[in-house]
Design a protein around this motif. Structure first.
Motif, short mmCIF file in Angstrom:
data_model
loop_
_atom_site.label_atom_id
_atom_site.label_comp_id
_atom_site.label_asym_id
_atom_site.label_seq_id
_atom_site.Cartn_x
_atom_site.Cartn_y
_atom_site.Cartn_z
N ARG A 1 0.83 -1.20 0.00
CA ARG A 1 0.00 0.00 0.00
C ARG A 1 0.87 1.26 0.00
O ARG A 1 0.60 2.22 -0.72
CB ARG A 1 -0.92 -0.01 1.22
CG ARG A 1 -1.85 1.19 1.30
CD ARG A 1 -2.78 1.08 2.50
NE ARG A 1 -2.05 0.78 3.71
CZ ARG A 1 -2.05 1.54 4.80
NH1 ARG A 1 -2.75 2.63 4.83
NH2 ARG A 1 -1.37 1.20 5.86
N THR A 2 1.94 1.26 0.79
CA THR A 2 2.85 2.41 0.84
C THR A 2 3.49 2.63 -0.52
O THR A 2 3.58 3.76 -1.01
CB THR A 2 3.96 2.17 1.89
OG1 THR A 2 3.34 1.88 3.14
CG2 THR A 2 4.86 3.38 2.02
N ILE A 3 3.92 1.55 -1.13
CA ILE A 3 4.57 1.65 -2.44
C ILE A 3 3.56 2.13 -3.48
O ILE A 3 3.89 2.99 -4.32
CB ILE A 3 5.21 0.29 -2.81
CG1 ILE A 3 6.39 0.02 -1.86
CG2 ILE A 3 5.66 0.28 -4.26
CD1 ILE A 3 6.93 -1.37 -1.89
N GLU A 4 2.32 1.63 -3.45
CA GLU A 4 1.30 2.09 -4.38
C GLU A 4 1.01 3.58 -4.19
O GLU A 4 0.81 4.31 -5.16
CB GLU A 4 0.02 1.27 -4.21
CG GLU A 4 0.15 -0.14 -4.76
CD GLU A 4 -1.06 -1.02 -4.45
OE1 GLU A 4 -1.97 -0.56 -3.72
OE2 GLU A 4 -1.07 -2.15 -4.95
N ASN A 5 0.99 4.04 -2.94
CA ASN A 5 0.76 5.46 -2.67
C ASN A 5 1.86 6.34 -3.25
O ASN A 5 1.62 7.51 -3.56
CB ASN A 5 0.63 5.71 -1.17
CG ASN A 5 -0.71 5.26 -0.63
OD1 ASN A 5 -1.67 5.11 -1.39
ND2 ASN A 5 -0.78 5.04 0.67
N MET A 6 3.05 5.79 -3.40
CA MET A 6 4.16 6.56 -3.98
C MET A 6 3.83 7.01 -5.40
O MET A 6 4.26 8.07 -5.84
CB MET A 6 5.46 5.75 -3.96
CG MET A 6 6.05 5.64 -2.58
SD MET A 6 7.50 4.55 -2.40
CE MET A 6 8.34 4.63 -3.94
N TYR A 7 3.04 6.22 -6.14
CA TYR A 7 2.65 6.61 -7.49
C TYR A 7 1.81 7.88 -7.46
O TYR A 7 1.87 8.70 -8.37
CB TYR A 7 1.87 5.48 -8.18
CG TYR A 7 2.76 4.37 -8.67
CD1 TYR A 7 3.50 4.51 -9.84
CD2 TYR A 7 2.85 3.17 -7.97
CE1 TYR A 7 4.32 3.48 -10.30
CE2 TYR A 7 3.67 2.14 -8.41
CZ TYR A 7 4.40 2.30 -9.58
OH TYR A 7 5.20 1.30 -10.01
N HIS A 8 1.02 8.05 -6.40
CA HIS A 8 0.16 9.23 -6.29
C HIS A 8 0.93 10.43 -5.73
O HIS A 8 0.79 11.54 -6.24
CB HIS A 8 -1.05 8.94 -5.41
CG HIS A 8 -1.92 7.86 -5.96
ND1 HIS A 8 -2.67 8.01 -7.09
CD2 HIS A 8 -2.14 6.58 -5.53
CE1 HIS A 8 -3.32 6.89 -7.34
NE2 HIS A 8 -3.02 6.01 -6.41
N THR A 9 1.71 10.20 -4.70
CA THR A 9 2.39 11.32 -4.05
C THR A 9 3.61 11.81 -4.82
O THR A 9 4.09 12.91 -4.57
CB THR A 9 2.83 10.95 -2.62
OG1 THR A 9 3.70 9.82 -2.67
CG2 THR A 9 1.63 10.63 -1.74
N ASN A 10 4.09 11.01 -5.76
CA ASN A 10 5.26 11.40 -6.54
C ASN A 10 4.92 11.57 -8.01
O ASN A 10 5.77 11.41 -8.89
CB ASN A 10 6.38 10.38 -6.36
CG ASN A 10 6.93 10.41 -4.97
OD1 ASN A 10 7.51 11.40 -4.55
ND2 ASN A 10 6.71 9.34 -4.21
N ALA A 11 3.65 11.91 -8.30
CA ALA A 11 3.24 12.14 -9.68
C ALA A 11 4.02 13.32 -10.22
O ALA A 11 4.14 14.37 -9.58
CB ALA A 11 1.74 12.41 -9.74
N LEU A 12 4.57 13.16 -11.40
CA LEU A 12 5.33 14.22 -12.05
C LEU A 12 4.38 15.08 -12.89
O LEU A 12 3.85 14.63 -13.89
CB LEU A 12 6.43 13.63 -12.92
CG LEU A 12 7.45 12.76 -12.20
CD1 LEU A 12 8.44 12.16 -13.18
CD2 LEU A 12 8.17 13.56 -11.13
N GLU A 13 4.16 16.29 -12.45
CA GLU A 13 3.24 17.19 -13.14
C GLU A 13 3.98 17.82 -14.33
O GLU A 13 4.52 18.90 -14.24
CB GLU A 13 2.73 18.25 -12.18
CG GLU A 13 1.92 17.64 -11.04
CD GLU A 13 1.48 18.67 -10.02
OE1 GLU A 13 1.49 19.87 -10.34
OE2 GLU A 13 1.11 18.25 -8.91
#
Length: 193
Positions: free
Chosen positions: A179-191
């Motif tokens: 879950r932590t690793i999956e959340n990294m995709y959201h919190t580290n989205a490159l705008e």
């Protein structure tokens, strides 16, 4: 039984400290603070004596491994020690241990509080604060590891401090889950656009 977890939200780490200070005692609050800063197993933490604490370092023999361990004492821990001594002085009590039992039932014996006592206080705090974590005395050590990892510390350095065989063991230990690793995709989205 659910796995014991680190406290992931740093504001919740602070809330635990403040709850313990008000609803348990300053001793338990400083134990939480020192435990989250030294990353020791609870058995080693509760055996710490004031005589072991120099201004810069503390040396222990780990109960689990039997190995000698010397590590620095940071500013937060030094300030907690000052507050602990003031707490004991206010009770007209001269402690040997950092987390000395002050119970009258001790009949003059110098003993630290027990793991069960501390565990109950931590569970009560977590429950009252509605943190949603499975907390016990091991949470302090895991919280240190998780917070260090979140602040960018190399997992291999954390692994070495915990004396773990692999970084995979360390990641699981500090609660870096799928879950932590999956959340990294959201919190580290490159705008980008």
């Amino acid at each position: 039984m659910a796995e014991v977890e680190p406290i992931r939200d740093f504001e919740d780490v602070k809330r635990m400290y403040n709850w313990l200070k008000v609803h348990a005692s300053p001793r338990e609050a400083e134990c939480w603070l020192i435990g989250c800063n030294l990353a020791l197993r609870a058995g080693d933490l509760l055996q710490l004596k004031f005589s072991q604490m120099s201004e810069n370092h503390v040396t222990i023999i780990e109960q689990k491994t039997g190995k000698k361990k010397q590590f620095p004492v940071n500013k937060e821990v030094r300030q907690a020690l000052v507050r602990l001594l003031a707490y004991y002085k206010s009770k007209n009590f001269k402690p040997t241990y950092l987390f000395q039992s002050t119970s009258n039932r001790m009949k003059g014996q110098r003993k630290p509080i027990c793991i069960q006592w501390l565990g109950k206080a931590l569970k009560k705090a977590s429950w009252d604060l509605e943190l949603g974590y499975n907390v016990n005395t091991h949470t302090m050590r895991k919280t240190w590891g998780f917070q260090a990892y979140e602040r960018g510390e190399d997992i291999h350095h954390i692994q070495a401090l915990f004396n773990h065989a692999t970084s995979k063991v360390t990641l699981r230990y500090i609660g870096v889950t799928k879950r932590t690793i999956e959340n990294m995709y959201h919190t580290n989205a490159l705008e980008i656009a």
